[in-house]
Design a protein around this motif. Structure first.
Motif, PDB file in Angstrom:
ATOM      1  N   ASP A 222       0.853  -1.194   0.000  1.00 21.45           N
ATOM      2  CA  ASP A 222       0.000   0.000   0.000  1.00 21.45           C
ATOM      3  C   ASP A 222       0.885   1.239   0.000  1.00 21.45           C
ATOM      4  O   ASP A 222       1.962   1.255   0.623  1.00 21.45           O
ATOM      5  CB  ASP A 222      -0.903   0.019   1.229  1.00 21.45           C
ATOM      6  CG  ASP A 222      -1.960  -1.085   1.184  1.00 21.45           C
ATOM      7  OD1 ASP A 222      -2.308  -1.499   0.065  1.00 21.45           O
ATOM      8  OD2 ASP A 222      -2.406  -1.521   2.250  1.00 21.45           O
ATOM      9  N   PHE A 223       0.435   2.261  -0.716  1.00 19.56           N
ATOM     10  CA  PHE A 223       1.208   3.505  -0.730  1.00 19.56           C
ATOM     11  C   PHE A 223       0.321   4.691  -0.362  1.00 19.56           C
ATOM     12  O   PHE A 223      -0.910   4.639  -0.432  1.00 19.56           O
ATOM     13  CB  PHE A 223       1.865   3.727  -2.097  1.00 19.56           C
ATOM     14  CG  PHE A 223       0.883   4.121  -3.179  1.00 19.56           C
ATOM     15  CD1 PHE A 223       0.492   5.439  -3.362  1.00 19.56           C
ATOM     16  CD2 PHE A 223       0.365   3.154  -4.040  1.00 19.56           C
ATOM     17  CE1 PHE A 223      -0.401   5.787  -4.360  1.00 19.56           C
ATOM     18  CE2 PHE A 223      -0.526   3.488  -5.046  1.00 19.56           C
ATOM     19  CZ  PHE A 223      -0.918   4.808  -5.206  1.00 19.56           C
ATOM     20  N   GLU A 224       0.984   5.752   0.011  1.00 19.48           N
ATOM     21  CA  GLU A 224       0.310   7.015   0.340  1.00 19.48           C
ATOM     22  C   GLU A 224       1.197   8.128  -0.189  1.00 19.48           C
ATOM     23  O   GLU A 224       2.414   8.119   0.022  1.00 19.48           O
ATOM     24  CB  GLU A 224       0.135   7.135   1.852  1.00 19.48           C
ATOM     25  CG  GLU A 224      -0.639   8.361   2.300  1.00 19.48           C
ATOM     26  CD  GLU A 224      -0.856   8.375   3.799  1.00 19.48           C
ATOM     27  OE1 GLU A 224      -1.780   7.687   4.268  1.00 19.48           O
ATOM     28  OE2 GLU A 224      -0.080   9.054   4.506  1.00 19.48           O
ATOM     29  N   ILE A 225       0.601   9.048  -0.924  1.00 22.06           N
ATOM     30  CA  ILE A 225       1.360  10.155  -1.510  1.00 22.06           C
ATOM     31  C   ILE A 225       0.830  11.472  -0.957  1.00 22.06           C
ATOM     32  O   ILE A 225      -0.351  11.784  -1.106  1.00 22.06           O
ATOM     33  CB  ILE A 225       1.256  10.160  -3.045  1.00 22.06           C
ATOM     34  CG1 ILE A 225       1.832   8.859  -3.610  1.00 22.06           C
ATOM     35  CG2 ILE A 225       1.984  11.366  -3.631  1.00 22.06           C
ATOM     36  CD1 ILE A 225       1.617   8.705  -5.111  1.00 22.06           C
ATOM     37  N   GLU A 226       1.680  12.207  -0.280  1.00 20.29           N
ATOM     38  CA  GLU A 226       1.323  13.538   0.188  1.00 20.29           C
ATOM     39  C   GLU A 226       1.664  14.546  -0.902  1.00 20.29           C
ATOM     40  O   GLU A 226       2.742  14.486  -1.498  1.00 20.29           O
ATOM     41  CB  GLU A 226       2.083  13.882   1.462  1.00 20.29           C
ATOM     42  CG  GLU A 226       1.724  13.011   2.659  1.00 20.29           C
ATOM     43  CD  GLU A 226       2.509  13.395   3.895  1.00 20.29           C
ATOM     44  OE1 GLU A 226       3.333  14.333   3.807  1.00 20.29           O
ATOM     45  OE2 GLU A 226       2.296  12.770   4.943  1.00 20.29           O
ATOM     46  N   SER A 227       0.724  15.468  -1.156  1.00 16.59           N
ATOM     47  CA  SER A 227       0.965  16.435  -2.227  1.00 16.59           C
ATOM     48  C   SER A 227       0.567  17.835  -1.789  1.00 16.59           C
ATOM     49  O   SER A 227      -0.308  18.022  -0.940  1.00 16.59           O
ATOM     50  CB  SER A 227       0.171  16.057  -3.482  1.00 16.59           C
ATOM     51  OG  SER A 227      -1.224  16.178  -3.245  1.00 16.59           O
ATOM     52  N   SER A 228       1.248  18.793  -2.359  1.00 10.34           N
ATOM     53  CA  SER A 228       0.889  20.199  -2.214  1.00 10.34           C
ATOM     54  C   SER A 228       0.823  20.788  -3.619  1.00 10.34           C
ATOM     55  O   SER A 228       1.794  20.706  -4.376  1.00 10.34           O
ATOM     56  CB  SER A 228       1.921  20.941  -1.369  1.00 10.34           C
ATOM     57  OG  SER A 228       1.582  22.321  -1.279  1.00 10.34           O
ATOM     58  N   ILE A 229      -0.333  21.350  -3.962  1.00 11.86           N
ATOM     59  CA  ILE A 229      -0.605  21.703  -5.357  1.00 11.86           C
ATOM     60  C   ILE A 229      -1.172  23.114  -5.449  1.00 11.86           C
ATOM     61  O   ILE A 229      -1.956  23.541  -4.606  1.00 11.86           O
ATOM     62  CB  ILE A 229      -1.627  20.728  -5.978  1.00 11.86           C
ATOM     63  CG1 ILE A 229      -1.206  19.274  -5.749  1.00 11.86           C
ATOM     64  CG2 ILE A 229      -1.834  21.007  -7.458  1.00 11.86           C
ATOM     65  CD1 ILE A 229      -2.290  18.274  -6.087  1.00 11.86           C
ATOM     66  N   ASP A 230      -0.782  23.841  -6.474  1.00 11.60           N
ATOM     67  CA  ASP A 230      -1.469  25.066  -6.888  1.00 11.60           C
ATOM     68  C   ASP A 230      -2.260  24.732  -8.150  1.00 11.60           C
ATOM     69  O   ASP A 230      -1.764  24.024  -9.039  1.00 11.60           O
ATOM     70  CB  ASP A 230      -0.490  26.197  -7.198  1.00 11.60           C
ATOM     71  CG  ASP A 230       0.089  26.819  -5.929  1.00 11.60           C
ATOM     72  OD1 ASP A 230      -0.431  26.498  -4.834  1.00 11.60           O
ATOM     73  OD2 ASP A 230       1.048  27.596  -6.036  1.00 11.60           O
TER      74      ASP A 230
END
Length: 505
Positions: A140-148
């Motif tokens: 299982d994976f988890e991706i943290e993102s910060s996006i404009d």
């Protein structure tokens, strides 16, 4: 009738119920470009609507169908490494702030800043090296993102109705961090996959999210246009709110122009000119509607042709009218007209004999019409007996207000001239007390009762179109020579948007 009704993107789709702006439309020659209705939404309204952006963006992310992502790469010692990301879902999306800009004569620009989201799913990988058999593993994976997120919404025209095009969509990633099985520490597997997965993932996210945002905008637009069409239609009476000309986008407002023609049983009114000028509207309130005298007058004519300008009164209401004052003259006149019959055994009917003539003036809406009034007595087991019949020319000036979700029509000046008078109790028509009493009753009680009934009927009609679900703040109805302006602020009913998104997506 008033067209009220209101997220950038989705917010601006809702705005389309109010502002059917468009671009690149082919409009016919004069008189078809004549304008009967104008709508202006100012920057404060756009800022308010922009507060709903988060709801729409969240819906777009939740509803996006992310495809499985596969790829492979040759690694030293390990040989060829293949991977796949599947079951991708979005959790915990939040938006720090959203900004909107009306770019003059161009588009609506929306900037979503510091949007964070967590993507979850399953990573499957395998490798076949010189010394290894081919093996596949799943974690299982988890991706943290910060996006404009930036959107430029163009307003295009299809069949004289607006369609927002949000395909000019750009995502900028400030952070894209991969975690495997909840492990926050970088390990060899994470280091191996992060770099070459990130590029592919960014591309897929941008493609799918932007596609879904555009799809949500289209879905909302169809929904709002259907609402708008229903709002300006009641049985055989329809108001044509298709576009009359290109919209106007300024830095401080968006303005659209509509035909405002009334169609009754496939027969349309014709407007050959327009007195509208942009200077007639200000920018102090959130929302403005400009309606021409022609549109208002055509609605009144259609209501007359459809047999709607009829009012029946009986019982207590009839008693209130005829006993508005307790004088000897009144008592004598009432006794003569009703011949001792109970009000519960009588009925009054008031209707317009001719199409009302509407004139919009600074003092109010001036209505002129030939009106008939009839009082019938209903003896038990016998045919109704007409005790009184009158035809009268009435001119009344009406001021309109909207408060507590009700349209209130208040007569401020009126005059009555009786042309025909027939009374069973006074066949010769020479008893001055009866005519004097009736003249006074019509002016003091009759006309206010009729205008109040019309106001109540219009309120019920508008509420049946769901106007009462919107928070309308301090509305003003201002009449001028040849036109009326409705100006207001509003609060957006977020629950309606949420209900729509839950049901439709």
């Amino acid at each position: 009738m008033c067209w009220t009704g209101r997220m950038m993107l989705g917010t601006f789709s809702i705005l389309l119920v109010l502002v059917h702006a468009a671009a690149a439309c082919e409009f016919g020659p004069f008189p078809y470009r004549a304008t009967g209705i104008v709508c202006r939404m100012t920057k404060p309204a756009a800022l308010l609507l922009n507060q709903e952006t988060a709801q729409v963006i969240q819906a777009a992310f939740r509803n996006a169908k992310f495809p499985n992502i596969t790829g492979e790469r040759s690694m030293r010692l390990l040989g060829r490494v293949a991977y796949g990301l599947s079951n991708i879902q979005v959790n915990d999306l939040s938006i720090e702030r959203s900004e909107v800009e009306l770019r003059e004569d161009d588009a609506i620009h929306i900037a979503i800043k510091n949007m964070t989201a967590v993507f979850k799913g399953t990573l499957t990988y395998g490798y076949a090296g010189a010394w290894f058999l081919q093996l596949f593993h799943s974690v299982d994976f988890e991706i943290e993102s910060s996006i404009d997120l930036e959107l430029n919404i163009d307003l295009t025209c299809q069949k004289e109705q607006v369609v927002p095009d949000a395909s000019d969509c750009y995502l900028a990633f400030h952070k894209l961090t991969l975690h495997l099985q909840g492990d926050k520490q970088p390990g060899w597997l994470k280091q191996l996959f992060t770099d070459f997965i990130s590029f592919t993932l960014k591309f897929v996210l941008k493609r799918e999210v932007c596609k879904e945002i555009n799809a949500v905008a289209q879905t909302l637009t169809i929904f709002i246009l259907d609402l708008a069409a229903n709002f300006v239609r009641d049985q055989d009476i329809i108001v044509d709110i298709s576009l009359a000309s290109d919209p106007v986008i300024k830095a401080s407002y968006i303005e659209s122009h509509h035909k405002g023609l009334v169609v009754y049983k496939n027969s349309s009114s014709v407007l050959r000119d327009s007195v509208f000028s942009p200077s007639l509207l200000t920018e102090n309130r959130m929302l403005y509607f400009w309606l021409s005298e022609h549109s208002i007058s055509s609605l009144a004519s259609a209501a007359f042709l459809d047999g709607r300008l009829v009012l029946n009164l009986g019982g207590e209401k009839l008693q209130e009218l005829f006993e508005m004052e307790d004088t000897e003259v009144q008592q004598k006149a009432v006794q003569m007209i009703f011949q001792g019959t109970s009000y519960n055994d009588s009925v009054a009917k008031v209707w317009s004999l001719t199409q009302p003539q509407i004139s919009l003036q600074p003092e109010g809406t001036v209505v002129r019409s030939l009106v008939a009034a009839e009082v019938s007595i209903l003896p038990a087991g016998e045919e109704p007996l007409v005790a009184l019949y009158m035809e009268k020319e009435i001119t009344v000036t009406i001021q309109a207000t909207y408060a507590e979700k009700k349209l209130i029509l208040q007569p401020v000046d009126s005059s009555v001239e009786i042309n025909v008078f027939k009374c069973t109790a006074d066949p010769s028509g020479k008893d001055p007390s009866i005519q004097s009493f009736l003249q006074n009753m019509i002016l003091i009680a009759g006309i206010p009762e009729v205008t109040s009934s019309i106001g109540s009927a219009l309120t019920s009609l508008m509420n049946s179109k769901r106007l009462d679900l919107f928070d309308i703040i301090d509305p003003e109805i201002i009449t001028r020579k040849g036109y009326v302006i409705v100006q207001l602020d509003f609060g957006f009913p977020s629950h309606l948007l949420l209900n729509f998104l839950e049901k439709s997506l």
